[in-house]
Design an enzyme around this catalytic site. Structure first.
Site, short mmCIF file in Angstrom:
data_model
loop_
_atom_site.label_atom_id
_atom_site.label_comp_id
_atom_site.label_asym_id
_atom_site.label_seq_id
_atom_site.Cartn_x
_atom_site.Cartn_y
_atom_site.Cartn_z
N HIS A 75 49.08 49.10 46.34
CA HIS A 75 47.90 48.28 45.99
C HIS A 75 46.98 48.12 47.21
CE1 HIS A 75 50.17 46.99 42.38
NE2 HIS A 75 48.97 46.80 41.87
N LYS B 151 45.50 42.43 48.02
CA LYS B 151 46.44 41.89 47.02
C LYS B 151 47.38 40.89 47.68
CE LYS B 151 49.51 42.99 43.23
NZ LYS B 151 48.84 42.03 42.35
P1 NAD Z 1 40.04 38.03 43.69
O1 NAD Z 1 40.55 37.31 44.89
O2 NAD Z 1 38.98 39.05 43.85
O3 NAD Z 1 39.50 36.95 42.60
C1 NAD Z 1 40.09 35.72 42.34
C2 NAD Z 1 38.94 34.74 42.18
O4 NAD Z 1 39.43 33.52 41.63
C3 NAD Z 1 38.24 34.41 43.52
O5 NAD Z 1 36.85 34.62 43.39
C4 NAD Z 1 38.56 32.93 43.70
O6 NAD Z 1 37.53 32.22 44.35
C5 NAD Z 1 38.68 32.49 42.24
N1 NAD Z 1 39.34 31.20 42.06
C6 NAD Z 1 40.48 30.76 42.65
N2 NAD Z 1 40.71 29.50 42.25
C7 NAD Z 1 39.72 29.14 41.38
C8 NAD Z 1 39.42 27.98 40.64
N3 NAD Z 1 40.20 26.90 40.69
N4 NAD Z 1 38.32 27.99 39.85
C9 NAD Z 1 37.52 29.07 39.78
N5 NAD Z 1 37.74 30.20 40.49
C10 NAD Z 1 38.83 30.24 41.26
O7 NAD Z 1 41.33 38.65 42.98
P2 NAD Z 1 41.39 39.72 41.80
O8 NAD Z 1 41.67 41.07 42.35
O9 NAD Z 1 40.25 39.52 40.86
O10 NAD Z 1 42.76 39.26 41.09
C11 NAD Z 1 42.88 37.97 40.53
C12 NAD Z 1 44.27 37.83 39.91
O11 NAD Z 1 44.41 38.76 38.82
C13 NAD Z 1 45.41 38.17 40.88
O12 NAD Z 1 46.52 37.33 40.58
C14 NAD Z 1 45.74 39.62 40.54
O13 NAD Z 1 47.05 40.00 40.89
C15 NAD Z 1 45.54 39.58 39.05
N6 NAD Z 1 45.30 40.89 38.43
C16 NAD Z 1 45.84 41.06 37.21
C17 NAD Z 1 45.60 42.22 36.52
C18 NAD Z 1 46.17 42.37 35.13
O14 NAD Z 1 46.02 43.44 34.52
N7 NAD Z 1 46.76 41.33 34.58
C19 NAD Z 1 44.81 43.23 37.08
C20 NAD Z 1 44.26 43.02 38.34
C21 NAD Z 1 44.49 41.82 39.01
#
Ligand code: NAD
Length: 272
Positions: A162, A166
């Site tokens: 990844h 991550k």
């Molecule tokens: P990222 O860090 O780019 O985005 C996360 C966002 O959430 C950030 O902008 C952060 O400011 C925001 N955030 C945190 N707390 C918050 C709150 N209380 N209110 C509003 N916003 C808030 O990360 P990402 O790559 O977008 O990944 C996010 C999550 O999704 C991770 O846990 C990742 O592992 C997961 N993910 C899951 C899948 C899937 O298929 N299920 C795919 C990719 C990523």
């Protein structure tokens, strides 16, 4: 003739990599309606027009910092889609439960207390938790289960790659795959999982090792290897663009709207 009404969605963490892709996907999809979104306080997107942020032109819907406020402004029963962080999840689950909103959780790295909160909410609202919302990875999990059961003697190891940002390790998808393999053999994942290996000892029979690399911009790759004597089987999934996760999350949201309270998975959505 007009089709079914679009499913309204509320996207938490819309300034994140996944949040923005999900909002863009919803804005371009006639089957969804972008009803609201949240960001963390201090984000560049706080107070911005959501439609403009999602690249669809002004919508009159403002991005805010509280899911409760976004839900109140949206009205009705939009589906909440959460791809934020484990710490943020409790509040989002609470709002979904109190307002009776279906909830799609894509956030990974969840602990037992998160799962307990989701179980509790699922008594009152439909909850879909998916560490990976792509068709391919969920198909891979089904194939891994089949292979693990067919080859009970095989040593199983999981390798994942990844991007450098991550946070959780092993990845949620690696855990999904490991659990699929363990459960297909009637084992408990927590008892057989070996998240990385170090020291001076041979591999213990029946264990499942999980190893990860972090670097660059890799959206996600997983390989499950089943080792037999003198041969091995490799089952792999490689993501080319993380928009597949956004498409899957929106498909999950459309599936969840109107479902009875309970726990759902991508296997339910994809009919796997
Ligand atoms: P990222 O860090 O780019 O985005 C996360 C966002 O959430 C950030 O902008 C952060 O400011 C925001 N955030 C945190 N707390 C918050 C709150 N209380 N209110 C509003 N916003 C808030 O990360 P990402 O790559 O977008 O990944 C996010 C999550 O999704 C991770 O846990 C990742 O592992 C997961 N993910 C899951 C899948 C899937 O298929 N299920 C795919 C990719 C990523």
């Amino acid at each position: 003739m007009s089709g079914p009404a679009p499913v309204p969605v509320l996207v938490t963490g819309v300034a994140g990599r996944m949040g923005l892709l999900i909002a863009r996907g919803a804005a371009l999809d006639d089957r969804c309606a972008l009803a609201g979104a949240t960001v963390r306080p201090g984000s560049y997107a706080d107070g911005e027009d959501l439609g403009a942020l999602a690249g669809a032109g002004p919508s009159g819907v403002k991005v805010c910092t509280q899911l409760e406020a976004a839900a109140a402004a949206a009205g009705g029963t939009p589906v909440v889609i959460d791809f934020t962080s484990p710490a943020a999840l409790f509040d989002h689950v609470e709002v979904a439960r109190a307002r009776k909103l279906p909830l799609v959780v894509g956030t990974t790295g969840l602990a037992d207390d998160h799962h307990a909160a989701l179980d509790e909410a699922a008594r009152e609202v439909p909850v879909l938790e998916a560490a990976n919302t792509s068709l391919g990875a969920n198909l891979l999990a089904a194939l891994v289960a089949r292979a693990a059961a067919a080859l009970p003697e095989a040593d199983i190891e999981i390798f994942e790659l990844h991007h450098r940002a991550k946070k959780d390790s092993p990845s949620g998808t690696a855990i999904l795959l490991g659990r699929a393999a363990a459960e297909a053999r009637g084992q408990s994942w927590s008892e057989v999982a070996v998240p990385s290996r170090a020291g001076h000892a041979p591999r213990q029979p029946g264990t499942i090792g999980v190893f990860g690399l972090r670097g660059g911009t890799v959206p996600g790759e997983h390989t499950v290897t089943l080792f037999l004597d003198d041969e091995r089987v490799e089952l792999a999934h490689k993501v080319q663009d993380r928009s597949i996760f956004a498409r899957g999350a929106l498909t999950a949201a459309r599936f969840l709207a109107g479902q009875a309270p309970g726990r759902y998975t991508m296997a339910d959505v994809l009919g796997l």
